[in-house]
Design an enzyme around this catalytic site. Structure first.
Site, PDB file in Angstrom:
ATOM      1  N   SER A  51       1.039  -1.247  -0.026  1.00  0.00           N
ATOM      2  CA  SER A  51      -0.103   0.038  -0.016  1.00  0.00           C
ATOM      3  C   SER A  51       0.766   1.231  -0.186  1.00  0.00           C
ATOM      4  CB  SER A  51      -0.963  -0.016   1.171  1.00  0.00           C
ATOM      5  OG  SER A  51      -0.037   0.026   2.307  1.00  0.00           O
ATOM      6  N   HIS A  90       1.114   4.097   6.802  1.00  0.00           N
ATOM      7  CA  HIS A  90       0.454   5.132   5.828  1.00  0.00           C
ATOM      8  C   HIS A  90       0.929   6.518   5.973  1.00  0.00           C
ATOM      9  CE1 HIS A  90      -2.770   2.289   4.444  1.00  0.00           C
ATOM     10  NE2 HIS A  90      -1.650   1.680   3.943  1.00  0.00           N
ATOM     11  N   ASP A 117      -8.168   6.423   4.619  1.00  0.00           N
ATOM     12  CA  ASP A 117      -7.978   5.060   5.373  1.00  0.00           C
ATOM     13  C   ASP A 117      -9.243   5.180   6.091  1.00  0.00           C
ATOM     14  OD1 ASP A 117      -5.668   4.308   4.433  1.00  0.00           O
ATOM     15  OD2 ASP A 117      -4.246   5.097   5.923  1.00  0.00           O
TER      16      ASP A 117
END
Length: 174
Positions: A51, A90, A117
């Site tokens: 990701s 992230h 998210d």
């Protein structure tokens, strides 16, 4: 293998045990040193998904720094979500300041993901609070963490490697 251990004299057995203890102690000292230097209870994590590509790839080891400073937009952080065991890596895409200094919330997104998210956060949690953040990424080593991923994906391989290492320790006693 047990007969090999039983045939060792006391001095050889004590040396084997001390050698194993030294290895374990060294690993713990290195870990505690990293905890102290990074000011984070979890100073290292392995990237488990794609990701964050191309910034970080699956198997990269990230070193974290958890200071009491505020997180800025664009910074890559590691955070935990209630009900999930594995931390997530992230990038912060926006921050929202509250009425007090410690009341800042963040919205994150994986670089390789299409949306933010919010679907990953706990039910009723639209953003992350500072309590969710484990740390910010300070440095990384590429690819080394793939060993961890392989060992977790194939537990039989992990136990085989441990068995082979134990066998080699017994053989190398001479």
């Amino acid at each position: 293998m047990i007969s090999e251990l039983c045939s060792l004299n006391r001095r050889q057995l004590v040396l084997q045990i001390l050698g194993l203890g030294l290895v374990i102690t060294s690993a713990l000292v290195i870990w505690r040193s990293l905890v102290y230097l990074t000011n984070s209870e979890s100073p290292m994590v392995v990237v488990l998904s794609g990701s964050m590509e191309p910034a970080f790839f699956r198997g990269d080891i990230l070193f974290l720094n958890h200071s009491k400073r505020s997180i800025s937009v664009g910074e890559v952080i590691v955070f935990n979500i209630e009900g999930r065991k594995i931390p997530i890596v992230h990038r912060v895409i926006s921050s929202y300041s509250g009425k007090t200094l410690n009341n800042t919330n963040y919205l994150t997104k994986g670089d390789n993901n299409f949306g933010d998210d919010t679907v990953l956060y706990a039910a009723g949690q639209p953003t992350l609070s500072t309590d969710n953040i484990v740390g910010g990424v300070a440095a990384f080593i590429p690819c080394i963490g793939r060993i961890t991923i392989i060992m977790n994906d194939f537990p039989i391989l992990k136990y085989s490697v441990i068995g082979i290492l134990c066998f080699l320790v017994v053989l190398s006693r001479d």
